[in-house]
Design a protein around this motif. Structure first.
Motif, short mmCIF file in Angstrom:
data_model
loop_
_atom_site.label_atom_id
_atom_site.label_comp_id
_atom_site.label_asym_id
_atom_site.label_seq_id
_atom_site.Cartn_x
_atom_site.Cartn_y
_atom_site.Cartn_z
N ARG A 1 100.66 41.61 62.56
CA ARG A 1 100.48 41.10 63.92
C ARG A 1 101.72 40.41 64.47
N PRO A 2 102.44 39.62 63.66
CA PRO A 2 103.68 39.02 64.20
C PRO A 2 104.69 40.07 64.63
N ARG B 1 103.64 41.05 68.07
CA ARG B 1 103.98 40.00 69.05
C ARG B 1 105.47 40.00 69.36
N ARG C 1 110.23 32.78 71.40
CA ARG C 1 109.81 31.70 70.51
C ARG C 1 109.84 32.18 69.05
N THR C 2 110.37 31.36 68.19
CA THR C 2 110.52 31.75 66.78
C THR C 2 109.70 30.89 65.83
N HIS C 3 109.10 29.79 66.32
CA HIS C 3 108.44 28.87 65.40
C HIS C 3 107.17 29.44 64.79
N ASP C 4 106.53 30.43 65.47
CA ASP C 4 105.28 30.99 64.96
C ASP C 4 105.49 32.36 64.30
N LEU C 5 106.74 32.69 64.00
CA LEU C 5 107.05 33.97 63.37
C LEU C 5 107.40 33.77 61.90
N ALA D 1 111.69 35.87 62.27
CA ALA D 1 112.34 34.79 63.03
C ALA D 1 113.85 35.03 63.09
#
Length: 475
Positions: free
Chosen positions: A180-181, A184, A201-205, A210
């Motif tokens: 899923r990442p 996204r 945005r990279t904090h949720d990867l 990232a």
């Protein structure tokens, strides 16, 4: 592009194929081992049964008359309840002394030798006793043994066959969750274009993705700086050129008036024409810089027919062929979602393109329809398909001898894309054997749908039943 399957599908199919192949190989190897082990187990059971029967048979025979006819035991004392094993007792001459109720009345083998043998569809074990004067033979039908092995093999293979699709579904679910990442990140990158260079945005990867997102952010940052520098240079250069060009044009006009001979006047006219072209290019560069800055975005709707009428009257007032512009449509409206200045630039460039590149003296028709569409068409030779797809690129012009900078349609395409509309270029024009046509479909003011990013190359769509070629992709 060539259609490619999703990563999840490709991984799952590959895993399913490899798992099935490995499972079949393992099953084949396991079946061989299973066959051997079952044979050994069954042979061991036969051997054990023969040795257990020996003392019972010997005690029974010593109390009976050995010269009598061979005795057949009743079913209740014949050994195995499932009748899988049978036995015979024979003397050293091979004569049959005793046998189980379901054993044949004829000897199982022609010779009596200790060990295993196969004869007449039986697997036989022979065990001697009392100095090889008594022989006990325990037998099992080979067909029955094969049937049991087949059932054991099926029981071994069925779980593999049943679990293979289950494992594929589980692998699909697990991969879909963990990938899923990736989806996204792909969606975030696809949303980035010339008008949207916001960092991802990279904090949720995950760590691996990232690093990719950070690399893309660095690239977009450099691209954004380059675009801003280009826009600033274009705007500044065009603005700074306007005043000296206007002064040079005034001097050329004065020289043309004061010239005393025809050669000087001819040279003055050439200078004025060159300065006029430079002034036109400067104006186009200013429009391009405004388009690149997002000029089309506006919260106030514009009246398409009203602005089209203003632009056509401007051309008619200035002359230079403007009287050939013919406008048709409703008295007012429709209302479209675009900045009025940007709409005027679109219409002005389309009309100017038609007047400049159309057949000499032919009209340029500007039609506004209630469905928020603007159609500008002119007569003239058909534009080749390979050229039609390039007309919306900057500084690229078709095979024409008319003056121009090659920026008009590029500016139109950029503004239309920002406004969420579509631009279609046709040659020949609709309903005509020749000519050129530009159709712009604007987004009605009541709609708030955002168009997809604009592609400067577009996509050619060719009708195989005609020579008509459309350029789409400006949406």
């Amino acid at each position: 592009m060539t259609r490619r399957g999703s990563l999840i599908r490709r991984v799952v199919v590959s895993m399913l194929f490899l798992t099935s192949a490995v499972g079949l190989i393992a099953a084949a190897a396991g079946s061989v081992t299973l066959h051997r082990e079952i044979n050994e187990a069954m042979d061991g059971a036969m051997q054990e049964s023969a040795r257990r029967l020996l003392p019972i048979v010997i005690d029974d025979l010593f109390t009976k008359d050995l010269t009598a006819a061979p005795r057949r035991l009743a079913e209740g004392v014949s050994g195995e309840a499932d009748n899988r094993l049978i036995f015979q007792v024979r003397d050293k001459d091979g004569r049959l002394l005793l046998h189980s109720h379901d054993a044949p009345a004829t000897p199982l083998t022609d010779t009596l030798e200790q060990g295993f043998s196969e004869n007449k569809g039986w697997r036989i074990y022979t065990e001697p006793a009392i100095s090889k004067t008594i022989f006990v033979q325990v037998a099992e039908a080979i067909a029955q043994r094969h049937e049991e092995m087949y059932e054991a093999g099926i029981g071994f293979l069925l779980p593999i066959v049943a679990l293979t699709p289950v494992s594929a579904l589980l692998a699909w679910a697990v991969l879909a969750r963990f990938l899923r990442p990736v989806g996204r990140l792909r969606a975030a990158i696809s949303e980035r274009h010339g008008d949207n260079l916001d960092p991802i945005r990279t904090h949720d990867l995950p760590v691996e993705l990232a690093s990719i997102a950070r690399s893309v952010n660095k690239l977009m940052r450099r691209l954004g700086l380059a675009l801003e520098a280009e826009k600033e240079f274009t705007a500044n250069a065009a603005h700074e050129l306007r005043t000296p060009i206007a002064g040079a044009l005034a001097q050329a006009d004065r020289l043309l008036i004061e010239a005393s001979d025809e050669a000087t006047r001819r040279r003055a006219r050439q200078i004025k024409a060159a300065l006029s072209d430079l002034a036109n290019l400067s104006e186009k560069l200013m429009q391009l810089a405004r388009a690149d800055s997002g000029l089309a975005e506006s919260d106030t709707p514009a009246d398409l027919m009203r602005i089209a009428a203003l632009v056509v009257r401007e051309f008619q007032h200035l002359g230079e062929g403007g009287e050939r512009a013919v406008l048709s449509g409703p008295a007012s409206g429709p209302m479209v979602s675009i900045d009025p200045d940007a709409l005027a630039i679109v219409i002005r460039n389309l009309v100017e393109n038609g007047l400049r590149h159309g057949a000499a003296g032919s009209p340029v028709t500007i039609a506004v329809s209630d469905d928020a569409a603007l159609r500008v068409a002119n007569e003239g030779p058909i534009v080749a398909r390979e050229e039609l797809g390039k007309l919306a690129r900057r500084f690229l012009r078709g095979s024409t001898q008319a003056d121009g900078s090659g920026l008009g349609l590029a500016i139109v395409a950029k503004i239309v894309q920002q406004a969420g509309g579509t631009l279609v270029l046709n040659s020949p024009a609709s309903g005509k054997p020749d000519g050129f046509e530009a159709i712009v479909r604007f987004r009605p003011a009541s709609q708030a749908t955002v168009a997809e990013p604009f592609s400067t190359t577009g996509t050619e769509r060719v009708d195989p039943k005609s020579t008509r070629t459309s350029l789409t992709g400006f949406d």
